[in-house]
Design a protein around this motif. Structure first.
Motif, short mmCIF file in Angstrom:
data_model
loop_
_atom_site.label_atom_id
_atom_site.label_comp_id
_atom_site.label_asym_id
_atom_site.label_seq_id
_atom_site.Cartn_x
_atom_site.Cartn_y
_atom_site.Cartn_z
N ILE A 99 0.88 -1.17 0.00
CA ILE A 99 0.00 0.00 0.00
C ILE A 99 0.92 1.22 0.00
N THR A 100 0.66 2.18 -0.88
CA THR A 100 1.46 3.40 -0.89
C THR A 100 0.76 4.51 -0.12
N ASP A 101 1.52 5.56 0.16
CA ASP A 101 0.95 6.68 0.91
C ASP A 101 -0.19 7.35 0.14
N LYS A 102 -0.15 7.32 -1.17
CA LYS A 102 -1.24 7.91 -1.96
C LYS A 102 -2.51 7.06 -1.87
N GLU A 103 -2.33 5.75 -1.72
CA GLU A 103 -3.48 4.84 -1.60
C GLU A 103 -4.03 4.78 -0.19
N TRP A 104 -3.20 5.10 0.80
CA TRP A 104 -3.57 4.89 2.19
C TRP A 104 -4.83 5.64 2.62
N PRO A 105 -5.06 6.91 2.28
CA PRO A 105 -6.27 7.58 2.78
C PRO A 105 -7.55 6.83 2.46
N ALA A 106 -7.69 6.31 1.26
CA ALA A 106 -8.90 5.56 0.91
C ALA A 106 -8.95 4.23 1.66
N VAL A 107 -7.81 3.58 1.79
CA VAL A 107 -7.76 2.31 2.54
C VAL A 107 -8.09 2.56 4.00
N ALA A 108 -7.52 3.62 4.59
CA ALA A 108 -7.78 3.95 5.98
C ALA A 108 -9.25 4.25 6.21
N ALA A 109 -9.87 4.98 5.30
CA ALA A 109 -11.30 5.30 5.45
C ALA A 109 -12.13 4.03 5.46
N GLY A 110 -11.75 3.05 4.65
CA GLY A 110 -12.46 1.78 4.65
C GLY A 110 -12.32 1.05 5.97
N PHE A 111 -11.10 1.02 6.51
CA PHE A 111 -10.89 0.41 7.83
C PHE A 111 -11.78 1.09 8.87
N GLU A 112 -11.78 2.41 8.85
CA GLU A 112 -12.51 3.16 9.89
C GLU A 112 -14.01 2.94 9.79
N ARG A 113 -14.54 2.90 8.57
CA ARG A 113 -15.96 2.60 8.41
C ARG A 113 -16.28 1.19 8.89
N TRP A 114 -15.40 0.24 8.57
CA TRP A 114 -15.64 -1.16 8.94
C TRP A 114 -15.59 -1.36 10.46
#
Length: 221
Positions: free
Chosen positions: A185-200
């Motif tokens: 996972i790159t830093d550019k991809e992380w915000p969207a990945v993090a938002a998914g974790f947080e919603r889940w």
């Protein structure tokens, strides 16, 4: 392309609190009894050690020496996973391959007891370490596993890692060939990945009766 790059900071092993679990630096004196029970006891996962380069441990003394060696290092940097509901230590995982000058780190050495599996606890542990790693200024998070380890490969994709390829005949582990599958996972991809974790992980999604949406669905929301 010029990056104006500043090396990342290194993790200091401070505790990390989540909704379901707390991560603390591995301490064999405080955590050893619980870890022996959940990782080696009669209710432990029978395939836990299949793709790890160590274990299983027939004797407690060997297990304790393994924990002590893990606790003494800074790379890998091991954390214990503590259930916030009952205070039991239920697994370990680590930062590893920490390269701050390149902004690169990996999460690995994952050994989760049966009580963590099919619960939000393991996912939250990976989220907390990932989040801190990117907050420290890293630009790449890696996940590597034996290409035969279908559970780990499935987990990597579920967590939002991107498959990069297979290093053939990369290692010899327990006298067996290991082809290594690489994910990132790159830093550019992380915000969207993090938002998914947080919603889940949210109260709205994780209810007493179970999850409402899958992690993959939360990432696409």
């Amino acid at each position: 392309m010029t990056l104006n790059w500043t090396p990342a900071a290194t993790p200091d092993a401070s505790p990390l609190d989540g909704r379901f679990i707390r991560l603390e630096k591995l301490d064999p004196a405080r955590h050893g009894d619980d870890l022996w029970e959940v990782l080696q006891g009669p209710g432990s996962d029978p395939v836990l050690w299949n793709y790890l380069p160590y274990g299983p441990f027939a004797e407690r003394a060997d297990f304790d020496r393994w924990l002590q060696g893990n606790a003494a290092g800074r790379d890998p940097l091991f954390y214990s996973v503590i259930d916030k509901h009952n205070g039991q230590v239920q697994g370990i995982l680590s930062y590893m391959s920490i390269v701050p000058e390149q902004g690169r780190f990996e999460i690995g050495h994952i050994a989760f007891g049966a009580a963590m599996q099919r619960t939000p606890k393991g996912t939250e542990a990976v989220y907390l370490l990932s989040k801190l790693g990117f907050e420290l200024g890293n630009r790449r998070l890696e996940w590597k596993c034996n290409d035969a380890n279908t559970r780990s490969k499935r987990a990597a994709l579920r967590f939002g890692f991107v498959f990069e390829g297979v290093f053939r005949q990369h290692m010899v582990v327990k006298d067996q060939n290991r082809d290594t599958a690489w994910y990132s996972i790159t830093d550019k991809e992380w915000p969207a990945v993090a938002a998914g974790f947080e919603r889940w992980l949210s109260v709205e999604n994780q209810r007493p009766e179970g999850q409402v949406k899958t992690l993959e669905a939360c990432r696409l929301a």
